[in-house]
Design a protein around this motif. Structure first.
Motif, PDB file in Angstrom:
ATOM      1  N   THR A 103      73.275  50.949  41.348  1.00 13.32           N
ATOM      2  CA  THR A 103      72.921  50.023  42.415  1.00 13.32           C
ATOM      3  C   THR A 103      74.095  49.074  42.622  1.00 13.32           C
ATOM      4  N   ARG A 104      74.605  49.051  43.863  1.00 12.40           N
ATOM      5  CA  ARG A 104      75.758  48.204  44.197  1.00 12.40           C
ATOM      6  C   ARG A 104      75.282  47.017  45.042  1.00 12.40           C
ATOM      7  N   PHE A 105      75.636  45.817  44.607  1.00 12.68           N
ATOM      8  CA  PHE A 105      75.220  44.587  45.277  1.00 12.68           C
ATOM      9  C   PHE A 105      76.422  43.940  45.960  1.00 12.68           C
ATOM     10  N   PRO A 106      76.334  43.652  47.248  1.00 10.29           N
ATOM     11  CA  PRO A 106      77.465  43.005  47.928  1.00 10.29           C
ATOM     12  C   PRO A 106      77.765  41.645  47.306  1.00 10.29           C
ATOM     13  N   LYS A 107      79.036  41.364  47.135  1.00  6.80           N
ATOM     14  CA  LYS A 107      79.443  40.089  46.547  1.00  6.80           C
ATOM     15  C   LYS A 107      79.086  38.941  47.491  1.00  6.80           C
ATOM     16  N   THR A 108      78.771  37.809  46.892  1.00  8.19           N
ATOM     17  CA  THR A 108      78.451  36.617  47.676  1.00  8.19           C
ATOM     18  C   THR A 108      79.729  35.922  48.124  1.00  8.19           C
ATOM     19  N   SER A 109      79.567  34.908  48.948  1.00  2.27           N
ATOM     20  CA  SER A 109      80.731  34.162  49.440  1.00  2.27           C
ATOM     21  C   SER A 109      81.490  33.477  48.318  1.00  2.27           C
ATOM     22  N   LEU A 110      80.801  33.194  47.192  1.00  2.00           N
ATOM     23  CA  LEU A 110      81.482  32.516  46.081  1.00  2.00           C
ATOM     24  C   LEU A 110      82.634  33.354  45.547  1.00  2.00           C
ATOM     25  N   TYR A 111      82.449  34.656  45.470  1.00  2.00           N
ATOM     26  CA  TYR A 111      83.539  35.519  45.024  1.00  2.00           C
ATOM     27  C   TYR A 111      84.762  35.332  45.921  1.00  2.00           C
ATOM     28  N   ASN A 112      84.520  35.363  47.240  1.00  2.00           N
ATOM     29  CA  ASN A 112      85.629  35.246  48.187  1.00  2.00           C
ATOM     30  C   ASN A 112      86.309  33.885  48.078  1.00  2.00           C
ATOM     31  N   LYS A 113      85.514  32.832  47.900  1.00  7.09           N
ATOM     32  CA  LYS A 113      86.094  31.489  47.791  1.00  7.09           C
ATOM     33  C   LYS A 113      86.979  31.380  46.552  1.00  7.09           C
ATOM     34  N   LEU A 114      86.519  31.949  45.453  1.00 12.53           N
ATOM     35  CA  LEU A 114      87.311  31.881  44.222  1.00 12.53           C
ATOM     36  C   LEU A 114      88.598  32.686  44.349  1.00 12.53           C
ATOM     37  N   HIS A 115      88.533  33.854  45.002  1.00 13.91           N
ATOM     38  CA  HIS A 115      89.759  34.627  45.238  1.00 13.91           C
ATOM     39  C   HIS A 115      90.714  33.855  46.143  1.00 13.91           C
ATOM     40  N   HIS A 116      90.161  33.213  47.162  1.00 14.80           N
ATOM     41  CA  HIS A 116      90.989  32.427  48.085  1.00 14.80           C
ATOM     42  C   HIS A 116      91.647  31.260  47.348  1.00 14.80           C
ATOM     43  N   LEU A 117      90.888  30.612  46.469  1.00 18.41           N
ATOM     44  CA  LEU A 117      91.435  29.516  45.674  1.00 18.41           C
ATOM     45  C   LEU A 117      92.567  30.006  44.779  1.00 18.41           C
ATOM     46  N   ASN A 118      92.386  31.163  44.199  1.00 17.98           N
ATOM     47  CA  ASN A 118      93.446  31.718  43.355  1.00 17.98           C
ATOM     48  C   ASN A 118      94.704  32.007  44.175  1.00 17.98           C
ATOM     49  N   ASP A 119      94.526  32.604  45.352  1.00 12.49           N
ATOM     50  CA  ASP A 119      95.674  32.951  46.185  1.00 12.49           C
ATOM     51  C   ASP A 119      96.457  31.710  46.625  1.00 12.49           C
ATOM     52  N   ARG A 120      95.751  30.617  46.913  1.00 18.06           N
ATOM     53  CA  ARG A 120      96.401  29.413  47.432  1.00 18.06           C
ATOM     54  C   ARG A 120      96.990  28.528  46.345  1.00 18.06           C
ATOM     55  N   MET A 121      96.279  28.390  45.204  1.00 14.40           N
ATOM     56  CA  MET A 121      96.669  27.364  44.247  1.00 14.40           C
ATOM     57  C   MET A 121      97.072  27.885  42.867  1.00 14.40           C
ATOM     58  N   ILE A 122      96.562  29.056  42.481  1.00 14.01           N
ATOM     59  CA  ILE A 122      96.796  29.504  41.105  1.00 14.01           C
ATOM     60  C   ILE A 122      97.810  30.640  41.056  1.00 14.01           C
ATOM     61  N   GLY A 123      97.573  31.677  41.837  1.00 12.98           N
ATOM     62  CA  GLY A 123      98.566  32.740  41.966  1.00 12.98           C
ATOM     63  C   GLY A 123      98.507  33.837  40.930  1.00 12.98           C
ATOM     64  N   PHE A 124      97.356  34.038  40.265  1.00 16.73           N
ATOM     65  CA  PHE A 124      97.259  35.168  39.343  1.00 16.73           C
ATOM     66  C   PHE A 124      97.291  36.472  40.137  1.00 16.73           C
ATOM     67  N   ALA A 125      98.055  37.452  39.627  1.00 11.66           N
ATOM     68  CA  ALA A 125      98.197  38.715  40.348  1.00 11.66           C
ATOM     69  C   ALA A 125      96.888  39.506  40.360  1.00 11.66           C
ATOM     70  N   GLU A 126      96.129  39.443  39.290  1.00 11.49           N
ATOM     71  CA  GLU A 126      94.881  40.195  39.189  1.00 11.49           C
ATOM     72  C   GLU A 126      93.843  39.307  38.512  1.00 11.49           C
ATOM     73  N   CYS A 127      92.810  38.936  39.239  1.00  9.37           N
ATOM     74  CA  CYS A 127      91.827  37.998  38.676  1.00  9.37           C
ATOM     75  C   CYS A 127      90.393  38.408  38.984  1.00  9.37           C
ATOM     76  N   SER A 128      90.151  39.667  39.335  1.00 14.99           N
ATOM     77  CA  SER A 128      88.799  40.092  39.712  1.00 14.99           C
ATOM     78  C   SER A 128      87.808  39.902  38.574  1.00 14.99           C
ATOM     79  N   GLY A 129      88.218  40.256  37.343  1.00 14.10           N
ATOM     80  CA  GLY A 129      87.330  40.092  36.209  1.00 14.10           C
ATOM     81  C   GLY A 129      87.006  38.636  35.946  1.00 14.10           C
TER      82      GLY A 129
END
Length: 799
Positions: free
Chosen positions: A62-88
C-alpha cells in the motif's frame, strides 16, 4: 497463514530502480512465496494517489502519497542546508504527522506476526509496547550512522542530522529481536561500535536474480547490445549508480584515474548519478547515459567489456556488484566496492586500491585470458551465493523458526552438526521435536566464537561465546581439578559472567511454548523463564553421582559437586516432565526427588539405524585394503574426551592390545587427546576426532567393537552405534549399563581382565560373530532407533 508487516520509506517499484528497491521487492517476494502473507507500507510521491499494489497473491504493497510536510522539509534542505540526499532523514521527521500512513502502520503493528522495519528511518512508527510474541525485525540495509556521517559531513548541521539518524538506529538495534545485516562487516560494526548482542544478528546479504541477469548467450546478442549503446570496436567500461554521494565520488575517481589516462577506452556512466555531472566538463571518451531502461541496462551488462565499481565509501553490500557478477563480467573494483561479498582479489574480481586502478585496468585490457577467468568465476560466485531465491529462503527460515509453536532447548555446549557423545542425543531430540512440526531453537554456550547454524527451516542453533572472565575461570578450574569443569562452571557463573547468554535467553524465551533443559547446567540461568512456558528436563546421566566420582575429594571438588547436585535436583523438581536415559537413572533421581515417578519417563539413548550400513566379510576386507589397514581382524573403540573413555583406552592399551598382536585396534574420537605424544602400541591406531563419514567407514569395515568402560552413568551411545552397524560387541557390565538382562544376550559381557581372552575366543568363532551381529542389529532397530527411543518427547509438542 503467518503475516509479515514491513515498513519502508520508499516504495518497491517494479522493475526496481535502485539497490534499496531491489532488496525490498525481491526479499519479501520470496518470503511471500514461502507461505507468508506480506504487507508492505510505503510513502510515495505526493502527486500520486493512494494505491494498493498486488505484487503476488501473498505480497501486497500500500503506497500513501506524501503530505505537504515532506515537500516543505525537502525545500528547506535545498534552500538552507544543502544535503545531497536527505529522503530518509525527511521521512523520519514527517512520518509522525503522516496520518493515513501512521494509522495503517499502527494497525500492522497490532496484527502482524512479524513486524519488519526496512532501514531505521521509520522507527518512530514502531510502538514502544508490542503485542505478546510478536517478532520485531530490523532489516538493516546499511550501517546508517556511518553512512550519515559520510553524507552529511562534520559541520554543525551535519552532526545534528547524524545524531538523529544514530538515535533512530540505536533504538531499532536495541528493540529488535532479529537484526538482518547486509554483510559481516556491517554485523561487526553493530557489535563493536553499537553494542548489539551478536546472538540476534543474522547476515542476509543483498542478492540478484541469476535467471534474469546472466551473461550474453551468443556473439550476436553481444553485438546487438553494443549496437544499442552505439559502441564502436573500442574497449568499453561502465559504471551505474544512483544520486548518492559515494557514487558521485566513484565517478570522479573514474574520470581522474581511468578516463583521462585511457582516451582509447570508452567509459559509460548510467543512473541518476549522471545528474551531478551535467553541465560540467568531462573527458570526450566518457558518456553520461542518465536513467536507463531495463533494455539499456541489459545492453550495458552484455555489451561492455569491463564493469567498474570505484566506490571509496559506503556501507552494506553494493548491489551493482551483484549485477556485474551475475552477468559474468570482468570487474575492476576498489575494496570498498567489493565489501561484504566474499570476493577474492584476482579470483572473482580485480580488487585495487584507488591508486592501483589505472594499473588494474591496463592488466585487464592487455590480458584477455585473465579477464575471461574473472568473468567465469564472477558468474559462478553469484549463482552459488547470491541468488535472491536462496537469500529469501534464509529470511523465511528465520521467520519460520521464530513464529508459531516454539520449543527452546538450552545446553551448555554447541551441538550442531552432532558428531559424538552427548551431541548425538541432543541432535536426535532436536530432530524429533522439529519433525513434530514445532519450531525449535537451541541456545548454547561455548568457549569459541559466535555461531548460528540452521540445518532446516524450523530448527536453528544460536551459540553464545563465554565471556573472557568465564573462560579464565574455566582454565583455572580445569587446572586445579585435573579434568574438565566447564559444565559445572556453566551452572555456577553463566548468569553473571556470561551475561550475553542471559540476555539471549530472556529474548528467545518470550516466544517459547516449552523449554527443555538438556543437561541440568543451564538450570540456574533458566529461572527467568516465565510460568507460561512449560519446562522439561532431559537427564543424560545422574550428573551429581558422576561428578562425585570424577572430581577430587578436595574442598573445591566437593563444592563443584554440590553446585551440580543443586542444579540437577532443581531441574528435576521444577520440570513438569523428566526424561531419563535408563531406569537406573530414573531410580537414582527418584531417591532424592519425591514426585519424579509421576512425571518421569525413560527415553534411552539410541541410533539412527537408517544411516548405519552392515557390510559382509568380503566387503570389510576390501574396505580395510582401501583404507591402508592390515588384512587382520579390526577392533574399534569410540570415545569423547570424557575421563571414563580415557580409562577404557588404557584397558585396551595395557591389557588387550599387547596380548593380541595380530589384531588391529583403532581408537576414534577426542579421547585420543589424552594420549597425545604417547605410544599406544604397535597395533593401536589413534585416529582422533573424525567426521561422520570417516567414522561410519571405520565402523563398517571393523570386525568387532569394544566397550571396556570402568565407570559411567546413563547409557552408552557408542554401544548402539556398534549394534546398528552389525558389529559383535565385547563390553564390560558398566559399558552395557541401562540394558536389560534379556538385551545383554546380544553382547559379550566380561570383566576388563578377561577382555583379551574373550576377544581371542570371539574372533575365532565366525558363527558366533555372525549370530551376535544379527541379534545386535535387530535389537538396535526394534528398541533403540531414535524414532522409538524418543517417543516420550512427543508430549512436549502436544500444545
Amino acid at each position: 497463514m503467518k503475516s509479515v508487516g514491513v515498513l519502508a520509506f520508499h516504495p518497491a517499484f517494479t522493475p526496481p530502480r535502485s539497490g534499496g528497491e531491489l532488496r525490498l521487492y525481491n526479499l519479501y517476494r520470496r518470503v511471500a512465496d514461502r507461505g507468508f502473507r506480506v504487507e508492505l507500507l510505503t510513502p510515495t510521491y505526493s502527486h500520486h494517489e493512494q494505491e494498493l499494489v498486488a505484487h503476488t497473491p501473498n505480497f501486497q504493497e500500500t503506497r500513501f502519497p506524501k503530505t505537504s510536510l515532506y515537500n516543505k522539509l525537502h525545500h528547506l534542505n535545498d534552500r538552507m542546508i544543502g544535503f545531497a540526499e536527505c529522503s530518509g532523514l525527511v521521512s523520519s521527521i514527517a512520518c509522525i504527522r503522516h496520518e493515513a500512513f501512521r494509522r495503517e502502520a499502527q494497525r500492522l503493528a497490532e496484527t502482524a506476526d512479524v513486524l519488519t522495519q526496512a532501514y531505521a528511518f521509520l522507527t518512530p512508527l514502531i510502538p514502544h509496547r508490542r503485542r505478546a510474541r510478536q517478532l520485531l525485525v530490523y532489516d538493516a540495509h546499511n550501517v546508517e550512522t556511518e553512512l550519515a556521517r559520510t553524507m552529511f559531513g562534520s559541520g554543525l548541521k551535519g552532526r545534528a542530522a547524524t545524531a538523529r539518524i544514530a538515535a533512530l538506529e540505536r533504538r531499532m538495534l536495541r528493540e529488535a529481536d532479529v537484526v538482518m545485516a547486509c554483510s559481516d562487516d556491517d554485523a561487526e560494526q553493530f557489535i563493536t561500535q553499537m553494542g548489539v548482542d551478536r546472538s540476534k544478528i543474522v547476515v542476509i546479504p543483498n542478492g540478484v536474480d541469476v535467471d534474469e541477469i546472466r551473461p550474453a548467450s551468443s556473439p550476436e546478442e553481444r553485438a546487438a547490445a553494443r549496437a544499442l549503446l552505439e559502441l564502436s570496436d573500442r574497449p568499453a567500461c561502465f559504471f551505474i549508480g544512483s544520486f548518492h554521494p559515494p557514487n558521485i565520488e566513484a565517478v570522479n575517481l573514474i574520470i581522474s584515474e581511468l578516463a583521462k589516462p585511457y582516451p582509447e577506452v570508452d567509459f559509460l556512466i548510467a543512473g541518476k548519478v549522471c545528474q551531478a555531472f551535467e553541465g560540467q566538463p568531462i573527458p570526450a571518451n566518457l558518456r553520461l547515459l542518465g536513467l536507463v531502461s531495463e533494455e539499456q541496462k541489459h545492453a550495458l551488462l552484455h555489451g561492455c567489456d569491463i564493469a567498474l565499481n570505484t566506490m571509496t565509501s559506503g556501507s552494506g553490500t553494493n548491489l551493482k556488484m551483484l549485477d556485474y557478477l551475475a552477468a559474468g563480467l570482468p570487474i575492476l573494483s576498489t575494496p570498498t566496492g567489493a565489501r561484504g561479498l566474499s570476493i577474492e582479489h584476482c579470483v572473482q574480481a580485480n580488487v585495487q586500491e584507488p591508486g592501483g586502478l589505472r594499473t588494474g585496468l591496463k592488466d585487464m585490457l592487455e590480458d584477455r585470458a585473465f579477464a575471461r577467468t574473472l568473468a567465469e568465476n564472477a558468474r559462478r560466485h553469484a549463482v552459488e551465493r547470491f541468488s535472491w531465491k536462496s537469500i529469501g529462503d534464509d529470511v523465511a527460515n528465520v521467520f519460520e523458526v521464530r513464529t508459531g509453536r516454539r520449543v527452546l532447548v538450552l545446553n551448555d555446549y554447541p551441538v550442531l552438526p552432532a558428531e559424538a557423545g552427548g551431541q548425538v542425543r541432543v541432535g536426535a531430540v532436536l530432530d524429533k521435536l522439529a519433525d513434530s512440526g514445532a519450531s525449535v531453537t537451541l541456545l548454547t554456550l561455548s568457549a569459541n566464537g559466535p555461531r548460528r547454524f540452521q540445518p532446516r527451516a524450523n530448527l536453528e542453533e544460536i551459540n553464545i561465546p563465554r565471556s573472557f572472565w568465564h573462560r579464565r575461570l574455566d582454565m583455572r578450574l580445569n587446572r586445579w581439578m585435573g579434568c574438565g569443569c566447564d559444565d559445572a562452571s556453566a551452572a555456577l557463573v553463566t548468569g553473571w559472567l556470561s551475561r550475553e547468554y542471559r540476555r539471549a535467553l530472556r529474548r528467545e524465551v518470550a516466544r517459547a511454548d516449552a523449554v527443555v533443559l538438556s543437561h541440568p547446567y543451564m538450570e540456574p540461568v533458566s529461572r527467568i523463564i516465565p510460568k507460561s512456558a512449560r519446562l522439561y528436563y532431559d537427564s543424560h546421566n545422574t550428573e551429581f553421582a558422576l561428578k562425585q566420582k570424577l572430581y577430587k575429594p578436595t574442598l573445591l571438588g566437593r563444592f563443584l559437586t554440590s553446585v551440580v547436585k543443586r542444579a540437577e535436583l532443581s531441574a528435576a523438581r521444577r520440570a513438569e516432565g523428566v526424561f531419563c536415559v535408563s531406569q537406573q537413572n530414573l531410580d537414582d533421581l527418584s531417591g532424592v526427588v519425591a514426585d519424579i515417578s509421576a512425571k518421569g519417563s525413560v527415553a534411552p539413548n539410541g541410533v539412527d539405524c537408517r544411516k548405519c550400513v552392515v557390510r559382509s566379510p568380503q566387503e570389510k576386507r576390501e574396505m580395510k585394503r582401501l583404507a591402508g589397514l592390515p588384512d587382520a581382524p579390526l577392533a574399534v573403540f569410540l570415545g569423547s574426551g570424557h575421563p571414563p573413555n580415557r580409562d577404557a583406552v588404557c584397558v585396551i592399551r595395557d591389557r588387550v592390545a599387547p596380548m593380541l598382536p595380530g589384531v588391529t585396534f583403532v581408537i576414534i574420537g577426542s579421547v585420543c587427546g589424552w594420549f597425545h605424544g604417547q605410544g599406544l602400541g604397535e597395533n593401536v591406531i589413534a585416529m582422533g576426532p573424525v567426521d561422520g563419514m570417516v567414522k561410519d567407514y571405520l565402523l563398517q569395515g571393523a570386525d568387532v567393537a569394544l566397550n571396556p568402560m570402568l565407570e559411567g552413568s546413563g547409557t552408552s551411545l557408542k554401544l548402539f552405534d556398534y549394534l546398528a552397524h552389525g558389529l559383535p560387541v565385547l563390553t564390560t557390565r558398566i559399558g552395557a549399563r541401562g540394558l536389560s538382562d534379556d538385551e545383554l544376550r546380544c553382547l559379550v559381557v566380561a570383566e576388563a581382565e578377561q577382555f583379551a581372552d574373550q576377544l581371542r575366543a570371539l574372533l575365532a568363532d565366525r558363527d558366533r560373530v555372525a549370530e551376535l551381529a544379527a541379534r545386535g542389529r535387530e535389537l538396535a532397530a526394534s528398541r533403540y532407533d531414535w524414532s522409538v527411543a524418543l517417543k516420550p518427547f512427543e508430549r512436549i509438542t502436544a500444545f
